[in-house]
Motif scaffolding. Structure first.
Motif, PDB file in Angstrom:
ATOM      1  N   ILE A 154       0.863  -1.187   0.000  1.00 43.72           N
ATOM      2  CA  ILE A 154       0.000   0.000   0.000  1.00 43.72           C
ATOM      3  C   ILE A 154       0.894   1.230   0.000  1.00 43.72           C
ATOM      4  CG2 ILE A 154      -1.832   1.252   1.192  1.00 43.72           C
ATOM      5  CD1 ILE A 154      -2.559  -1.367   2.594  1.00 43.72           C
ATOM      6  N   SER A 155       0.723   2.091  -0.990  1.00 44.10           N
ATOM      7  CA  SER A 155       1.451   3.361  -1.021  1.00 44.10           C
ATOM      8  C   SER A 155       0.735   4.363  -0.127  1.00 44.10           C
ATOM      9  CB  SER A 155       1.540   3.890  -2.451  1.00 44.10           C
ATOM     10  OG  SER A 155       2.238   5.106  -2.487  1.00 44.10           O
ATOM     11  N   ILE A 156       1.479   4.982   0.789  1.00 43.94           N
ATOM     12  CA  ILE A 156       0.864   5.880   1.773  1.00 43.94           C
ATOM     13  C   ILE A 156       1.075   7.342   1.419  1.00 43.94           C
ATOM     14  CG2 ILE A 156       1.126   4.166   3.603  1.00 43.94           C
ATOM     15  CD1 ILE A 156       3.435   5.967   4.671  1.00 43.94           C
ATOM     16  N   HIS A 157       1.521   7.654   0.209  1.00 44.76           N
ATOM     17  CA  HIS A 157       1.679   9.063  -0.153  1.00 44.76           C
ATOM     18  C   HIS A 157       0.314   9.739  -0.162  1.00 44.76           C
ATOM     19  CE1 HIS A 157       0.079   8.971  -4.329  1.00 44.76           C
ATOM     20  NE2 HIS A 157       0.355   7.684  -4.215  1.00 44.76           N
ATOM     21  N   HIS A 158       0.243  10.944   0.420  1.00 41.85           N
ATOM     22  CA  HIS A 158      -0.988  11.729   0.514  1.00 41.85           C
ATOM     23  C   HIS A 158      -2.120  10.942   1.178  1.00 41.85           C
ATOM     24  CE1 HIS A 158       1.284  13.370  -2.945  1.00 41.85           C
ATOM     25  NE2 HIS A 158       0.901  14.537  -2.468  1.00 41.85           N
ATOM     26  N   SER A 159      -1.786  10.036   2.087  1.00 43.24           N
ATOM     27  CA  SER A 159      -2.809   9.229   2.755  1.00 43.24           C
ATOM     28  C   SER A 159      -3.061   9.776   4.158  1.00 43.24           C
ATOM     29  CB  SER A 159      -2.372   7.768   2.830  1.00 43.24           C
ATOM     30  OG  SER A 159      -1.227   7.634   3.654  1.00 43.24           O
ATOM     31  N   LEU A 160      -4.049   9.212   4.813  1.00 39.78           N
ATOM     32  CA  LEU A 160      -4.395   9.626   6.169  1.00 39.78           C
ATOM     33  C   LEU A 160      -4.889   8.420   6.947  1.00 39.78           C
ATOM     34  CD1 LEU A 160      -4.731  12.042   8.151  1.00 39.78           C
ATOM     35  CD2 LEU A 160      -7.104  12.179   7.398  1.00 39.78           C
ATOM     36  N   ALA A 161      -4.341   8.230   8.151  1.00 35.71           N
ATOM     37  CA  ALA A 161      -4.771   7.170   9.059  1.00 35.71           C
ATOM     38  C   ALA A 161      -5.565   7.794  10.201  1.00 35.71           C
ATOM     39  CB  ALA A 161      -3.562   6.409   9.604  1.00 35.71           C
ATOM     40  N   VAL A 162      -6.724   7.238  10.488  1.00 34.76           N
ATOM     41  CA  VAL A 162      -7.603   7.759  11.540  1.00 34.76           C
ATOM     42  C   VAL A 162      -8.122   6.599  12.368  1.00 34.76           C
ATOM     43  CG1 VAL A 162      -8.328   9.768  10.204  1.00 34.76           C
ATOM     44  CG2 VAL A 162      -9.638   7.671  10.064  1.00 34.76           C
ATOM     45  N   ARG A 163      -8.445   6.897  13.607  1.00 35.80           N
ATOM     46  CA  ARG A 163      -9.028   5.891  14.492  1.00 35.80           C
ATOM     47  C   ARG A 163     -10.422   5.519  14.020  1.00 35.80           C
ATOM     48  NH1 ARG A 163     -10.432   7.847  18.930  1.00 35.80           N
ATOM     49  NH2 ARG A 163      -9.803  10.003  18.639  1.00 35.80           N
ATOM     50  N   ALA A 164     -10.726   4.234  13.999  1.00 36.00           N
ATOM     51  CA  ALA A 164     -12.053   3.753  13.584  1.00 36.00           C
ATOM     52  C   ALA A 164     -12.958   3.716  14.814  1.00 36.00           C
ATOM     53  CB  ALA A 164     -11.940   2.381  12.932  1.00 36.00           C
ATOM     54  N   SER A 165     -13.356   4.914  15.277  1.00 40.23           N
ATOM     55  CA  SER A 165     -14.183   4.994  16.481  1.00 40.23           C
ATOM     56  C   SER A 165     -15.599   4.483  16.242  1.00 40.23           C
ATOM     57  CB  SER A 165     -14.231   6.433  16.984  1.00 40.23           C
ATOM     58  OG  SER A 165     -14.755   7.286  15.982  1.00 40.23           O
ATOM     59  N   ASP A 166     -16.022   4.434  14.978  1.00 37.33           N
ATOM     60  CA  ASP A 166     -17.368   3.966  14.667  1.00 37.33           C
ATOM     61  C   ASP A 166     -17.410   2.473  14.358  1.00 37.33           C
ATOM     62  OD1 ASP A 166     -15.899   4.238  12.375  1.00 37.33           O
ATOM     63  OD2 ASP A 166     -17.565   4.926  11.132  1.00 37.33           O
ATOM     64  N   TYR A 167     -16.266   1.781  14.485  1.00 40.65           N
ATOM     65  CA  TYR A 167     -16.214   0.347  14.206  1.00 40.65           C
ATOM     66  C   TYR A 167     -16.096  -0.389  15.534  1.00 40.65           C
ATOM     67  CZ  TYR A 167     -15.007  -3.991  11.771  1.00 40.65           C
ATOM     68  OH  TYR A 167     -15.014  -5.273  11.279  1.00 40.65           O
ATOM     69  N   GLY A 168     -17.121  -1.153  15.886  1.00 43.55           N
ATOM     70  CA  GLY A 168     -17.151  -1.806  17.189  1.00 43.55           C
ATOM     71  C   GLY A 168     -16.992  -3.311  17.166  1.00 43.55           C
ATOM     72  N   LYS A 169     -16.784  -3.903  15.988  1.00 42.16           N
ATOM     73  CA  LYS A 169     -16.668  -5.360  15.923  1.00 42.16           C
ATOM     74  C   LYS A 169     -15.331  -5.867  16.439  1.00 42.16           C
ATOM     75  CE  LYS A 169     -19.785  -5.770  11.952  1.00 42.16           C
ATOM     76  NZ  LYS A 169     -19.943  -6.253  10.555  1.00 42.16           N
ATOM     77  N   LYS A 177      -6.870   5.678   4.578  1.00 44.96           N
ATOM     78  CA  LYS A 177      -7.426   6.138   3.311  1.00 44.96           C
ATOM     79  C   LYS A 177      -6.290   6.637   2.435  1.00 44.96           C
ATOM     80  CE  LYS A 177     -11.386   8.705   1.520  1.00 44.96           C
ATOM     81  NZ  LYS A 177     -12.565   9.507   1.879  1.00 44.96           N
ATOM     82  N   THR A 178      -6.143   6.060   1.242  1.00 47.78           N
ATOM     83  CA  THR A 178      -5.015   6.349   0.371  1.00 47.78           C
ATOM     84  C   THR A 178      -5.341   7.500  -0.582  1.00 47.78           C
ATOM     85  OG1 THR A 178      -5.749   4.679  -1.228  1.00 47.78           O
ATOM     86  CG2 THR A 178      -4.254   3.962   0.513  1.00 47.78           C
ATOM     87  N   ALA A 179      -4.357   7.828  -1.442  1.00 48.61           N
ATOM     88  CA  ALA A 179      -4.525   8.949  -2.364  1.00 48.61           C
ATOM     89  C   ALA A 179      -5.604   8.682  -3.407  1.00 48.61           C
ATOM     90  CB  ALA A 179      -3.196   9.264  -3.049  1.00 48.61           C
ATOM     91  N   ASP A 180      -5.768   7.424  -3.819  1.00 46.74           N
ATOM     92  CA  ASP A 180      -6.813   7.077  -4.792  1.00 46.74           C
ATOM     93  C   ASP A 180      -8.120   6.688  -4.119  1.00 46.74           C
ATOM     94  OD1 ASP A 180      -5.850   4.781  -3.693  1.00 46.74           O
ATOM     95  OD2 ASP A 180      -5.652   3.679  -5.567  1.00 46.74           O
ATOM     96  N   TRP A 181      -8.252   7.034  -2.840  1.00 42.78           N
ATOM     97  CA  TRP A 181      -9.470   6.867  -2.046  1.00 42.78           C
ATOM     98  C   TRP A 181      -9.823   5.400  -1.811  1.00 42.78           C
ATOM     99  CZ3 TRP A 181     -13.810  10.799  -1.422  1.00 42.78           C
ATOM    100  CH2 TRP A 181     -13.287  12.073  -1.210  1.00 42.78           C
ATOM    101  N   ARG A 182      -8.809   4.565  -1.739  1.00 43.73           N
ATOM    102  CA  ARG A 182      -9.042   3.224  -1.216  1.00 43.73           C
ATOM    103  C   ARG A 182      -9.041   3.300   0.311  1.00 43.73           C
ATOM    104  NH1 ARG A 182      -4.771  -0.839  -3.324  1.00 43.73           N
ATOM    105  NH2 ARG A 182      -3.406   0.950  -2.975  1.00 43.73           N
TER     106      ARG A 182
END
Length: 365
Positions: A154-169, A177-182
């Motif tokens: 996974i290329s992380i250029h222009h990407s952003l990592a955030v906490r998945a506070s809405d994921y409870g499983k 989220k990567t630059a090509d919105w994957r």
């Protein structure tokens, strides 16, 4: 109809054959090409970004010709566009490694991933340069990566990592989220490692992501995201902070202007979809550049290149948040509002009987 239009109107006419160009036709084409060339040469093309930003972006492409070390790099193809290929640099520094559990949440352009490819898989993650390698085996510096490992990279250029506070499983999960919105879901062994992965990915992306290319220009007023190159920036840390800060102010202004002109109530579905798509893009870019600027300023203030010491200095100030960077700045959450917790009040049987409505006469025996 024949009386009105005439009988000859409905008579069958064979299609005309195309005439060969010949020397005269070719001369006309060459003449038009000369006129077009002279018009482009004399009149400058209009770009959607500043000339200085364009010069810095295009200078990244000249590295492969001037720097001989880049010629030994291998490309991991990402499709038909060569500017989005992942550059595999064998001399890149390793910023973090450890076990991660991955789930593919969305494909390119945010399209929902089919159910057959959404399963959780355990990998050994290696953040080397601006590439997050997901290997099946443990990390070894002298081991060559297999084709499957390169496929999962996974290329992380222009990407952003955030906490998945809405994921409870699952616990300790964060979005990438990567630059090509994957969008990927990644699970760490514990909360501290999850926070460390988030900070390290965002910091590397902020330090080395190059300025974007200009967006596509066309006759249609359709929104299109700018092209984000995979090349490493040539800006210094101070210049990178200024560039990210300028992009942050531009995104904030564009978002306010975009929201001040909402679509008409009678607008069609396609127009509403493009409006929401642009608003989502501007919101994400504003959050991304805000995170980049906060992390780079904290790193500049810390004055160390050791990222482990930087992490310790970043989060040891949790008790005194005014003196350091808050965790919310390095790992923003998609759901910033606190969930409303419903409180149940237990009542005894006497209160329950008193609050009941009296039965109607129809139900009485």
């Amino acid at each position: 109809n024949r009386d009105y239009y005439g009988a000859d109107t409905f008579r069958y006419r064979p299609p005309q054959r195309s005439k060969s160009l010949g020397p005269q036709g070719m001369a006309k084409i060459h003449g038009k090409q000369k006129v077009l060339y002279s018009s482009i040469k004399n009149e400058k093309l209009q770009w959607t970004i500043n000339e200085e930003e364009l010069r810095k972006s295009l200078s990244e492409l000249a590295d492969e010709r001037t720097n001989p070390s880049l010629k030994t790099m291998k490309r991991i193809s990402s499709g038909s566009n060569p500017f989005l290929d992942i550059m595999q640099d064998p001399t890149a520094a390793t910023y973090k490694h450890g076990f991660l559990v991955r789930k593919v949440h969305a494909d390119s352009d945010g399209k929902k991933t089919p159910r057959g490819r959404r399963g959780w898989k355990t990998f050994y993650g290696v953040l080397k340069g601006m590439i997050l390698y997901l290997q099946k085996d443990a990390y070894k510096s002298d081991k060559q990566l297999s084709e499957e490992d390169l496929k999962n990279a996974i290329s992380i250029h222009h990407s952003l990592a955030v906490r998945a506070s809405d994921y409870g499983k699952k616990p300790n999960v964060f979005y990438l989220k990567t630059a090509d919105w994957r969008v990927f879901l990644l699970q760490a062994p514990n909360s501290d490692l999850m926070q460390s992965w988030i900070t390290r990915i965002n910091l590397v992306s902020a330090m080395f992501s190059a300025p974007p290319f200009p967006a596509a220009i066309g006759s249609q007023k359709k929104f299109s995201r700018p092209l984000l190159p995979t090349a490493v920036t040539r800006l210094s840390l101070e210049e990178q902070i200024k560039a990210h800060d300028a992009r942050l102010k531009a995104m904030t202004t564009d978002l306010a202007e975009h929201r001040s002109f909402p679509p008409d109530k009678k607008a069609k579905g396609k127009e509403l979809e493009e409006y929401k798509q642009k608003e989502e893009y501007l919101e994400f870019e504003e959050m991304r550049f805000s995170t980049y600027v906060s992390l780079l300023r904290a790193k500049l203030k810390a004055g160390t290149d050791d990222l482990d010491k930087f992490d310790a200095a970043l989060f040891d100030t949790a008790e005194n948040e005014g003196n350091g960077l808050k965790k919310s700045h390095s790992s923003p959450s998609l759901n910033l509002e606190q969930p409303v917790v419903a409180i149940r009040i237990k009542r005894n049987t006497s209160e329950r009987r008193n609050n009941r409505h009296p039965a109607s006469a129809k139900h009485k025996l």
